[in-house]
Write a protein that holds these residues in place. Sequence first.
Motif, PDB file in Angstrom:
ATOM      1  N   VAL A   1       0.922  -1.255   0.095  1.00 36.80           N
ATOM      2  CA  VAL A   1       0.016  -0.050   0.013  1.00 36.80           C
ATOM      3  C   VAL A   1       0.757   1.374   0.115  1.00 36.80           C
ATOM      4  N   THR A   2       0.533   2.279  -0.867  1.00 33.59           N
ATOM      5  CA  THR A   2       1.431   3.352  -0.985  1.00 33.59           C
ATOM      6  C   THR A   2       0.490   4.500  -0.551  1.00 33.59           C
ATOM      7  N   SER A   3      -0.540   4.570   0.049  1.00 35.06           N
ATOM      8  CA  SER A   3      -1.569   5.582   0.534  1.00 35.06           C
ATOM      9  C   SER A   3      -0.615   6.520   1.850  1.00 35.06           C
ATOM     10  N   PRO A   4      -0.919   7.883   1.878  1.00 32.43           N
ATOM     11  CA  PRO A   4      -0.540   8.557   3.142  1.00 32.43           C
ATOM     12  C   PRO A   4      -1.325   8.164   4.104  1.00 32.43           C
ATOM     13  N   LEU A   5      -1.099   8.768   5.358  1.00 30.84           N
ATOM     14  CA  LEU A   5      -1.848   8.511   6.547  1.00 30.84           C
ATOM     15  C   LEU A   5      -3.057   9.346   6.607  1.00 30.84           C
TER      16      LEU A   5
END
Length: 363
Positions: free
Chosen positions: A194-198
């Motif tokens: 997963v490359t999503s930010p917080l």
Amino acid sequence: MTPATVVIAPDSFKGTATAIEVTDALAEGWASVRPEDLMVRMPLADGGEGTLDAFEIAVPGAERVPVTAQGPDNRPVAASWIRLPDNSAVVELAETSGIMLLDPLQPLDAHTIGFGQAIAAALDAGVTRLYLAIGGSSSTDGGAGALGALGARLLDAEGAPVAAGGRGLSDLASVDLSALRPLPDGGAIVLSDVTSPLLGASGAAAVFGPQKGATPDDVATLDAGLARLAALLSADPSTPGAGAAGGAGFGMLAWGATIAAGADAVGEVLHTADAVASASIVITGEGRFDGQSDAGKVPSYVRALAASGTAQPMLVAGAISADPVGFGAAVSLTDLAGSAEAAMSDTLHWLREAGARLAATVR
């Protein structure tokens, strides 16, 4: 007929078959058509469920170490971690804090305490490096539970500990890291696809909260709590992967870990590139091949390895909704079985059929 060396390197088909089961079924199907071929079985993972299994089967001398942890709804969970021969450890969040441990889902109150307890157990055993597989999470607590199990104190305005889970972050006023355990000498690597930010519209709460049962109001509560946590820790919440596992990626970054693409990191440890380089054919797969599959998941990783050599890559997936560009052949279990329901009701049977179908394409 010239015998071929065939590497079988799939991910799990989540919810229906482990990576080991997928590998074995594809091998059986292939061998029913081409029994003379040399089969190299190499189940893979991208940091989600099955990562421990992949290491255990692929690394000679890997040892599974049992641990009892506090599950995401506070019930005890019988879990384990893997000690590798170089004295590094693999700890899988799904084993201790995973979504499959909950029924019903608890989007606001599930936590990662057990994950931290398993990490602490590995540290107590004297490991020198950690691989932290964080897929399949049940919670959206920013890794607060894990940090707490490692010695951090998350406090409200009165100096009392906040409640576990994402809901508790709404009361967070300070974080005391004075007793936080140090990383092992070799550091810690977070394995994630997963490359999503917080935070925000593409963050942990907004993207993955609904999958864990969160309503729109819950998502707003969770995102606000994560923002409070981010304001009190030194890690960058915009780091790709910080939003993985309900923000557990962020919590591990704050501890000092680094984030790596899960499939690449697992493959590096398992020497998958060497296996593929010596193969004529490599078969990979996952439950659903879609627009997200190129974002560091197992099939895209294996395809890239094949492209750097002479092995022909082949794909098997429960469903294929994106163009399988770069694969010499591709089979969808849904198409073979006639429906997704039929494919999921007897996945191993249709995997064997897929293996046979792919073997028949070789001339």
